[in-house]
Design a protein around this motif. Structure first.
Motif, mmCIF file in Angstrom:
data_model
loop_
_atom_site.group_PDB
_atom_site.id
_atom_site.type_symbol
_atom_site.label_atom_id
_atom_site.label_comp_id
_atom_site.label_asym_id
_atom_site.label_seq_id
_atom_site.Cartn_x
_atom_site.Cartn_y
_atom_site.Cartn_z
ATOM 1 N N MET A 1 8.532 2.293 2.132
ATOM 2 C CA MET A 1 7.365 2.535 1.081
ATOM 3 C C MET A 1 7.858 3.171 -0.153
ATOM 4 N N SER A 2 7.986 2.564 -1.331
ATOM 5 C CA SER A 2 8.553 3.163 -2.419
ATOM 6 C C SER A 2 7.337 3.797 -3.283
ATOM 7 N N ILE A 3 7.501 5.265 -3.562
ATOM 8 C CA ILE A 3 6.750 5.958 -4.527
ATOM 9 C C ILE A 3 7.433 6.300 -5.656
ATOM 10 N N VAL A 4 6.959 5.850 -6.840
ATOM 11 C CA VAL A 4 7.401 5.842 -8.058
ATOM 12 C C VAL A 4 6.668 6.779 -8.897
ATOM 13 N N GLY A 5 7.452 7.674 -9.641
ATOM 14 C CA GLY A 5 6.724 8.487 -10.670
ATOM 15 C C GLY A 5 7.164 8.337 -11.714
ATOM 16 N N PHE A 6 6.489 8.710 -12.878
ATOM 17 C CA PHE A 6 6.499 8.408 -14.488
ATOM 18 C C PHE A 6 6.216 9.779 -15.216
ATOM 19 N N ALA A 53 6.093 18.291 -9.044
ATOM 20 C CA ALA A 53 5.293 17.456 -7.983
ATOM 21 C C ALA A 53 5.740 15.974 -7.783
ATOM 22 N N LEU A 54 6.159 15.524 -9.003
ATOM 23 C CA LEU A 54 6.697 14.160 -9.139
ATOM 24 C C LEU A 54 8.137 14.088 -8.201
ATOM 25 N N GLY A 55 8.837 15.219 -8.553
ATOM 26 C CA GLY A 55 10.100 15.236 -7.641
ATOM 27 C C GLY A 55 9.828 15.339 -6.282
ATOM 28 N N ASP A 56 8.771 16.070 -5.858
ATOM 29 C CA ASP A 56 8.410 16.424 -4.458
ATOM 30 C C ASP A 56 8.038 15.103 -3.726
ATOM 31 N N GLU A 57 7.405 14.190 -4.592
ATOM 32 C CA GLU A 57 6.590 13.157 -3.760
ATOM 33 C C GLU A 57 7.184 11.813 -4.104
ATOM 34 N N CYS A 58 7.903 11.561 -5.009
ATOM 35 C CA CYS A 58 8.666 10.144 -5.480
ATOM 36 C C CYS A 58 10.208 10.019 -5.172
ATOM 37 N N ASP A 59 10.398 8.831 -4.874
ATOM 38 C CA ASP A 59 11.814 8.577 -4.645
ATOM 39 C C ASP A 59 12.595 8.416 -5.863
ATOM 40 N N PRO A 139 25.337 4.451 -11.775
ATOM 41 C CA PRO A 139 26.037 3.872 -10.405
ATOM 42 C C PRO A 139 25.166 2.538 -10.168
ATOM 43 N N GLN A 140 26.004 1.623 -10.024
ATOM 44 C CA GLN A 140 25.592 0.213 -9.773
ATOM 45 C C GLN A 140 24.799 0.303 -8.323
ATOM 46 N N ALA A 141 24.846 0.922 -7.457
ATOM 47 C CA ALA A 141 24.073 0.972 -6.237
ATOM 48 C C ALA A 141 22.381 1.321 -6.616
ATOM 49 N N GLU A 142 22.475 2.478 -7.540
ATOM 50 C CA GLU A 142 21.178 2.814 -7.793
ATOM 51 C C GLU A 142 20.362 1.995 -8.767
ATOM 52 N N TYR A 143 21.470 1.471 -9.759
ATOM 53 C CA TYR A 143 20.823 0.743 -10.460
ATOM 54 C C TYR A 143 20.165 -0.761 -9.774
ATOM 55 N N ASP A 144 20.820 -1.183 -8.857
ATOM 56 C CA ASP A 144 20.227 -2.115 -8.139
ATOM 57 C C ASP A 144 18.812 -1.812 -7.564
ATOM 58 N N GLN A 145 18.662 -0.820 -7.241
ATOM 59 C CA GLN A 145 17.447 -0.398 -6.668
ATOM 60 C C GLN A 145 16.301 -0.131 -7.460
ATOM 61 N N VAL A 146 16.706 0.317 -8.906
ATOM 62 C CA VAL A 146 15.416 0.383 -9.935
ATOM 63 C C VAL A 146 15.474 -0.981 -10.592
ATOM 64 N N LEU A 147 16.167 -1.764 -10.420
ATOM 65 C CA LEU A 147 16.312 -3.232 -11.140
ATOM 66 C C LEU A 147 14.840 -3.970 -11.232
#
Ligand code: NAD
Length: 297
Positions: A1-6, A53-59, A139-147
């Motif tokens: 489950m991905s929780i995203v913050g903005f 709270a964003l940092g506490d609850e989001c990936d 970093p490429q690995a994390e870029y791939d996750q946000v892509l």
């Protein structure tokens, strides 16, 4: 489950965040403006209540904030995103310069958080339509996750692992965009003073080699109708130009056209106030040319 913050739901952020709704399990949002948060909640997001709270609850946490000091404070400051216990990736979509990207990378990696710089180009319309050009570094690995999330907002371009690689690309892009407004202002002022019809001039430029992003978009939408409401604040454009010139100076790259644009933008703010749009550069040049910048369309 991905929780995203903005964080940062302004002219750009609200539109980019809206394009994530329905494509992430949960979207949590935060802004210092309660109205901006309420507008996103009405569209299906949840209010986080604070940056931490964003940092506490989001990936993953995205940021679209006005200036580098605000980005730094909201992410690294007391009560900032980085103090949260869950966040693994922070992706800064703001135009905040390569040096801040390097600082964010150093400070966040010490906390086990990856940092991606991903400034955007394409204005409010691009943010709304999900057609922004997105320039990313980190970093490429994390870029791939946000892509897949970046692809909801526009067309991502990976510029490399170096922190700030996306920010450098964005500053170069903005140099070309701002110089286009400056040079179009100059050419148009000359033609108008000689009695040429401005709309006809734009038609010709857009069919000739003079075509650029200002003749194509800014003049038809905001300068010819004399509305000067393209949607990018001169103050933010000046911030970008200062970031660009500082970086270029540190690198030993002379940017003379950038210096001219900076002085035009300073004049826009002095003459038309802190909320003026960057297309008001045309009025500054017209007034230097002895034309009446307050004339109607
Ligand atoms: P904006 O001023 O419209 O929005 C910024 C938002 O951040 C506002 O809602 C404000 O309330 C919020 N904010 C300010 N401080 C905050 C804090 N400490 N915590 C939480 N929220 C905070 O700005 P914008 O035009 O959306 O620009 C955002 C970024 O995108 C800037 O870096 C800008 O250079 C860049 N950008 C803008 C455009 C454009 O056309 N407007 C285009 C490309 C890139």
């Amino acid at each position: 489950m991905s929780i995203v913050g903005f964080i940062g739901l302004g002219r750009m952020g609200a539109n980019m965040a809206a394009n994530l709704i329905g494509h992430v399990d949960q979207l949590l949002v935060h802004d210092v403006s309660p109205d901006a948060v309420a507008a996103m909640v009405a569209q299906g997001a949840q209010a986080a209540g604070s940056a931490k709270a964003l940092g506490d609850e989001c990936d993953i946490v995205f940021a679209s904030l006005p200036t580098p000091p605000i980005v730094r404070e909201a992410i690294l400051g007391p009560g900032g995103v980085a103090e949260g216990s869950r966040v693994k990736i922070v992706c800064d979509l703001s135009t905040s310069g390569p040096r801040l990207a390097q600082d964010l990378h150093a400070a966040l990696s010490a906390r086990g958080i990856a940092s991606i710089d991903a400034p955007v180009s394409g204005g409010i319309k691009g943010a709304k339509d999900g057609t922004l050009a997105i320039m990313a570094g980190g970093p490429q690995a994390e870029y791939d996750q946000v892509l897949p999330l970046l692809q909801r907002m526009g067309k991502p371009f990976y510029m490399g692992e170096t922190p700030g690689a996306g920010q450098v690309m964005k500053l170069v892009n903005n140099l070309l965009g701002a110089v286009a407004i400056g040079v179009t202002s100059e050419g148009m002022a000359m033609g108008i003073k000689a009695g040429l019809d401005p709309a006809r001039m734009i038609e010709v430029l857009n069919s000739g080699t003079g075509i650029n992003s200002a003749t194509r978009d800014k003049w038809p939408r905001s300068v010819l109708p004399r509305t000067f409401d393209f949607g990018f604040a001169a103050a933010l454009s000046l911030k970008d130009t200062n970031l660009l010139l500082d970086e270029a100076e540190a690198m030993g790259v002379p940017l003379q056209l950038g210096q001219v644009v900076r002085s035009y933008l300073e004049r826009v703010l002095a003459d038309y106030g802190p909320d003026a749009d960057f297309t008001a550069m045309a009025k500054v040049v017209e007034s230097d040319a002895g034309l009446d910048p307050e004339r109607g369309a």
